[in-house]
Design a protein around this motif. Sequence first.
Motif, PDB file in Angstrom:
ATOM      1  N   ASP A 109      -5.991  -7.784  -4.165  1.00 50.80           N
ATOM      2  CA  ASP A 109      -6.265  -6.627  -5.027  1.00 50.80           C
ATOM      3  C   ASP A 109      -5.505  -5.409  -4.507  1.00 50.80           C
ATOM      4  OD1 ASP A 109      -7.219  -4.774  -6.796  1.00 50.80           O
ATOM      5  OD2 ASP A 109      -9.339  -5.238  -6.496  1.00 50.80           O
ATOM      6  N   PRO A 110      -4.169  -5.376  -4.703  1.00 49.22           N
ATOM      7  CA  PRO A 110      -3.369  -4.268  -4.170  1.00 49.22           C
ATOM      8  C   PRO A 110      -3.746  -2.909  -4.750  1.00 49.22           C
ATOM      9  CG  PRO A 110      -2.060  -5.628  -5.658  1.00 49.22           C
ATOM     10  CD  PRO A 110      -3.331  -6.367  -5.402  1.00 49.22           C
ATOM     11  N   LEU A 129      10.215   5.702  -4.968  1.00 42.09           N
ATOM     12  CA  LEU A 129      10.739   4.336  -5.003  1.00 42.09           C
ATOM     13  C   LEU A 129      10.661   3.688  -3.626  1.00 42.09           C
ATOM     14  CD1 LEU A 129      13.891   4.613  -7.315  1.00 42.09           C
ATOM     15  CD2 LEU A 129      11.507   4.172  -7.913  1.00 42.09           C
ATOM     16  N   ALA A 130      10.999   4.450  -2.590  1.00 45.98           N
ATOM     17  CA  ALA A 130      10.948   3.907  -1.232  1.00 45.98           C
ATOM     18  C   ALA A 130       9.517   3.552  -0.833  1.00 45.98           C
ATOM     19  CB  ALA A 130      11.550   4.904  -0.248  1.00 45.98           C
ATOM     20  N   LEU A 131       8.571   4.427  -1.170  1.00 47.28           N
ATOM     21  CA  LEU A 131       7.177   4.135  -0.852  1.00 47.28           C
ATOM     22  C   LEU A 131       6.681   2.920  -1.636  1.00 47.28           C
ATOM     23  CD1 LEU A 131       5.696   7.747  -0.705  1.00 47.28           C
ATOM     24  CD2 LEU A 131       5.810   6.106   1.179  1.00 47.28           C
ATOM     25  N   GLY A 132       7.107   2.821  -2.891  1.00 46.73           N
ATOM     26  CA  GLY A 132       6.752   1.648  -3.679  1.00 46.73           C
ATOM     27  C   GLY A 132       7.259   0.372  -3.034  1.00 46.73           C
ATOM     28  N   GLN A 133       8.491   0.425  -2.533  1.00 48.24           N
ATOM     29  CA  GLN A 133       9.050  -0.731  -1.832  1.00 48.24           C
ATOM     30  C   GLN A 133       8.195  -1.116  -0.627  1.00 48.24           C
ATOM     31  OE1 GLN A 133      13.033   1.064  -1.086  1.00 48.24           O
ATOM     32  NE2 GLN A 133      13.744  -1.007  -1.441  1.00 48.24           N
ATOM     33  N   MET A 134       7.876  -0.114   0.192  1.00 46.75           N
ATOM     34  CA  MET A 134       7.209  -0.380   1.451  1.00 46.75           C
ATOM     35  C   MET A 134       5.778  -0.870   1.241  1.00 46.75           C
ATOM     36  SD  MET A 134       9.725   0.309   3.371  1.00 46.75           S
ATOM     37  CE  MET A 134       9.266   0.566   5.080  1.00 46.75           C
ATOM     38  N   PHE A 135       5.046  -0.209   0.351  1.00 47.84           N
ATOM     39  CA  PHE A 135       3.688  -0.670   0.075  1.00 47.84           C
ATOM     40  C   PHE A 135       3.706  -2.061  -0.569  1.00 47.84           C
ATOM     41  CE2 PHE A 135       2.235   3.838   0.399  1.00 47.84           C
ATOM     42  CZ  PHE A 135       1.197   3.619   1.301  1.00 47.84           C
ATOM     43  N   ALA A 136       4.685  -2.314  -1.411  1.00 47.98           N
ATOM     44  CA  ALA A 136       4.794  -3.641  -2.033  1.00 47.98           C
ATOM     45  C   ALA A 136       5.059  -4.705  -0.978  1.00 47.98           C
ATOM     46  CB  ALA A 136       5.905  -3.640  -3.082  1.00 47.98           C
ATOM     47  N   ALA A 137       5.874  -4.387   0.027  1.00 52.85           N
ATOM     48  CA  ALA A 137       6.168  -5.337   1.085  1.00 52.85           C
ATOM     49  C   ALA A 137       4.909  -5.747   1.834  1.00 52.85           C
ATOM     50  CB  ALA A 137       7.184  -4.737   2.061  1.00 52.85           C
ATOM     51  N   VAL A 138       3.992  -4.785   2.002  1.00 53.22           N
ATOM     52  CA  VAL A 138       2.741  -5.071   2.719  1.00 53.22           C
ATOM     53  C   VAL A 138       1.725  -5.757   1.821  1.00 53.22           C
ATOM     54  CG1 VAL A 138       0.800  -4.047   3.980  1.00 53.22           C
ATOM     55  CG2 VAL A 138       3.104  -3.111   4.275  1.00 53.22           C
ATOM     56  N   HIS A 177      -7.649   3.427  -2.354  1.00 55.22           N
ATOM     57  CA  HIS A 177      -8.375   3.915  -1.180  1.00 55.22           C
ATOM     58  C   HIS A 177      -7.484   4.757  -0.279  1.00 55.22           C
ATOM     59  CE1 HIS A 177     -11.640   0.925  -2.008  1.00 55.22           C
ATOM     60  NE2 HIS A 177     -12.356   1.887  -1.451  1.00 55.22           N
ATOM     61  N   LEU A 178      -6.173   4.728  -0.549  1.00 57.04           N
ATOM     62  CA  LEU A 178      -5.227   5.461   0.290  1.00 57.04           C
ATOM     63  C   LEU A 178      -4.640   6.692  -0.394  1.00 57.04           C
ATOM     64  CD1 LEU A 178      -3.189   2.522   1.896  1.00 57.04           C
ATOM     65  CD2 LEU A 178      -4.976   3.904   2.970  1.00 57.04           C
ATOM     66  N   THR A 179      -4.600   6.697  -1.737  1.00 56.52           N
ATOM     67  CA  THR A 179      -3.953   7.813  -2.416  1.00 56.52           C
ATOM     68  C   THR A 179      -4.414   7.937  -3.859  1.00 56.52           C
ATOM     69  OG1 THR A 179      -1.805   8.783  -3.001  1.00 56.52           O
ATOM     70  CG2 THR A 179      -1.980   6.393  -3.114  1.00 56.52           C
ATOM     71  N   ASP A 180      -4.313   9.164  -4.380  1.00 59.19           N
ATOM     72  CA  ASP A 180      -4.535   9.420  -5.799  1.00 59.19           C
ATOM     73  C   ASP A 180      -3.218   9.595  -6.548  1.00 59.19           C
ATOM     74  OD1 ASP A 180      -7.363   9.371  -5.829  1.00 59.19           O
ATOM     75  OD2 ASP A 180      -7.446  11.412  -5.024  1.00 59.19           O
ATOM     76  N   GLN A 181      -2.111   9.396  -5.875  1.00 58.32           N
ATOM     77  CA  GLN A 181      -0.802   9.588  -6.497  1.00 58.32           C
ATOM     78  C   GLN A 181      -0.490   8.384  -7.393  1.00 58.32           C
ATOM     79  OE1 GLN A 181       2.405  11.093  -4.071  1.00 58.32           O
ATOM     80  NE2 GLN A 181       0.998  12.048  -2.626  1.00 58.32           N
ATOM     81  N   ARG A 182      -0.704   8.597  -8.667  1.00 57.10           N
ATOM     82  CA  ARG A 182      -0.565   7.487  -9.613  1.00 57.10           C
ATOM     83  C   ARG A 182       0.853   6.942  -9.682  1.00 57.10           C
ATOM     84  NH1 ARG A 182      -5.159   5.527  -9.648  1.00 57.10           N
ATOM     85  NH2 ARG A 182      -4.278   4.096 -11.174  1.00 57.10           N
ATOM     86  N   ASN A 183       1.848   7.812  -9.471  1.00 53.81           N
ATOM     87  CA  ASN A 183       3.227   7.320  -9.541  1.00 53.81           C
ATOM     88  C   ASN A 183       3.528   6.349  -8.400  1.00 53.81           C
ATOM     89  OD1 ASN A 183       3.065   9.347  -7.645  1.00 53.81           O
ATOM     90  ND2 ASN A 183       4.867  10.465  -8.356  1.00 53.81           N
ATOM     91  N   VAL A 184       2.944   6.582  -7.227  1.00 56.32           N
ATOM     92  CA  VAL A 184       3.128   5.654  -6.106  1.00 56.32           C
ATOM     93  C   VAL A 184       2.440   4.328  -6.412  1.00 56.32           C
ATOM     94  CG1 VAL A 184       2.609   5.209  -3.673  1.00 56.32           C
ATOM     95  CG2 VAL A 184       3.363   7.481  -4.388  1.00 56.32           C
ATOM     96  N   GLN A 189       4.448  -2.263 -10.021  1.00 49.77           N
ATOM     97  CA  GLN A 189       5.601  -2.753 -10.794  1.00 49.77           C
ATOM     98  C   GLN A 189       6.531  -3.576  -9.912  1.00 49.77           C
ATOM     99  OE1 GLN A 189       7.060   0.997 -12.405  1.00 49.77           O
ATOM    100  NE2 GLN A 189       6.410   0.389 -14.457  1.00 49.77           N
ATOM    101  N   ILE A 190       6.775  -3.104  -8.692  1.00 56.71           N
ATOM    102  CA  ILE A 190       7.667  -3.840  -7.790  1.00 56.71           C
ATOM    103  C   ILE A 190       7.029  -5.173  -7.394  1.00 56.71           C
ATOM    104  CG2 ILE A 190       8.688  -3.846  -5.477  1.00 56.71           C
ATOM    105  CD1 ILE A 190       9.157  -0.848  -5.805  1.00 56.71           C
ATOM    106  N   ILE A 191       5.724  -5.169  -7.151  1.00 51.95           N
ATOM    107  CA  ILE A 191       5.030  -6.417  -6.832  1.00 51.95           C
ATOM    108  C   ILE A 191       5.149  -7.407  -7.987  1.00 51.95           C
ATOM    109  CG2 ILE A 191       2.733  -7.443  -6.531  1.00 51.95           C
ATOM    110  CD1 ILE A 191       2.013  -5.043  -4.785  1.00 51.95           C
ATOM    111  N   ASN A 192       4.877  -6.932  -9.204  1.00 51.65           N
ATOM    112  CA  ASN A 192       4.943  -7.827 -10.368  1.00 51.65           C
ATOM    113  C   ASN A 192       6.354  -8.360 -10.578  1.00 51.65           C
ATOM    114  OD1 ASN A 192       2.221  -7.451 -10.854  1.00 51.65           O
ATOM    115  ND2 ASN A 192       2.533  -5.824 -12.350  1.00 51.65           N
ATOM    116  N   TYR A 193       7.353  -7.495 -10.413  1.00 48.58           N
ATOM    117  CA  TYR A 193       8.745  -7.925 -10.580  1.00 48.58           C
ATOM    118  C   TYR A 193       9.103  -8.975  -9.533  1.00 48.58           C
ATOM    119  CZ  TYR A 193      13.787  -7.687 -11.339  1.00 48.58           C
ATOM    120  OH  TYR A 193      15.095  -8.001 -11.620  1.00 48.58           O
ATOM    121  N   ALA A 194       8.705  -8.715  -8.277  1.00 49.48           N
ATOM    122  CA  ALA A 194       9.038  -9.638  -7.199  1.00 49.48           C
ATOM    123  C   ALA A 194       8.395 -11.004  -7.422  1.00 49.48           C
ATOM    124  CB  ALA A 194       8.600  -9.052  -5.864  1.00 49.48           C
ATOM    125  N   LYS A 195       7.154 -11.005  -7.870  1.00 50.82           N
ATOM    126  CA  LYS A 195       6.491 -12.278  -8.140  1.00 50.82           C
ATOM    127  C   LYS A 195       7.164 -13.016  -9.296  1.00 50.82           C
ATOM    128  CE  LYS A 195       1.873 -11.151  -6.377  1.00 50.82           C
ATOM    129  NZ  LYS A 195       0.447 -10.940  -6.720  1.00 50.82           N
TER     130      LYS A 195
END
Length: 361
Positions: A276-277, A261-270, A283-290, A296-302
């Motif tokens: 094309d997030p 959740l914290a990583l989702g927050q931080m990447f969403a902030a950037v 290009h940075l990770t294969d971790q699908r949950n991240v 999801q956080i980006i879509n919610y925030a928008k």
Amino acid sequence: MIALPYPLMQLVEHLSHHGIRSIFVGGFVRDHFSGHTTHDLDIELYGVTSLESLETLLKPFGKVGLYGKSFGVIKLTYEGYSIDFSPPRTESKSGFGHKGFETTWFSDMGFTAAARRRDFTINAIGYDPLTQTFLDPYGGIADLKARTLRCVDPETFVDDPLRILRAVQFAARFELSCDNTLLALCREMIAEGAFTELPKERIFEEFKKLFLLSAHPSIGLKLLEKMGGRHLFEPLSDEAWNRAQERIDTIAEHRYKTDILALGQMFAAVLIECTDPVKVLEHLTDQRNVIKTTIQIINYAKHSGDFILPPEPLVQGRDLIALGLTPSEEFKSILEKAYSAQLNQVFFTHEEALAWLVTQL
């Protein structure tokens, strides 16, 4: 001096009795100067004749495992500590990427020569617990006081491209200024394609430390830009990049407790203004949950119009305990699933969240 607890001194004295000198190195020594403590220790051992004899000496103290045979690293779990023991060693570049090294360990090498292979001066400080003295051949203590990040040896620093991102996250975590020599080295390495030598998960791990361990992650992003490494987050306009640096420090004050959740927050902030997030994240990770949580956080925030702080989770650990669950690693996955449902607007209130939670257990 560093006041070591009795169990550690007992271990050090046991090794000394058998002709082995123990020098504490790495984060344990560095963090002493900032008042932090850790139970993950690195100890270099001088006078080791063989790994087999070392294993025999350590076995009475706890569970022993040889996990870095090429490096001669032995791990001991002892009195709540996780300790890595290794003889002093040298590293020479032998291939492509951050793993392309040949390692040779010596029983009679001096600390100055052994510390030369380290990345930054602040990580090249040793501590001898028996003489209660610091070993600081490269001026790491002075650099910590001056809040300066400096490499140990420019000639060997460039051998490992991962050190660029280590510089970024160290500068942010400890709020250090990168000295001009180090900055120039990193610029040159990036210009020559250093990041292409790194697996994306290694890049991701350094951003993970930046985002989860820094009070002001923007320090790292600013340094990355100075180094010429901002292209890792393309496509992102200059205006969006500047706003991202402002947002991320605000988010850091309200980081969630679970890493995903914290990583989702931080990447969403950037990446909230990125065209094309998903492409950037893949290009940075294969971790699908991240990736999923970030989007999801980006879509919610928008949708909500709040580009700074995503909503607080309606389901907390205390809710799981109230339902009779015992705190465990499973808590993280349950809380992440609940937050995902919240962002997808499956429920809107705490009462609705609890009702949904019961159906999931």
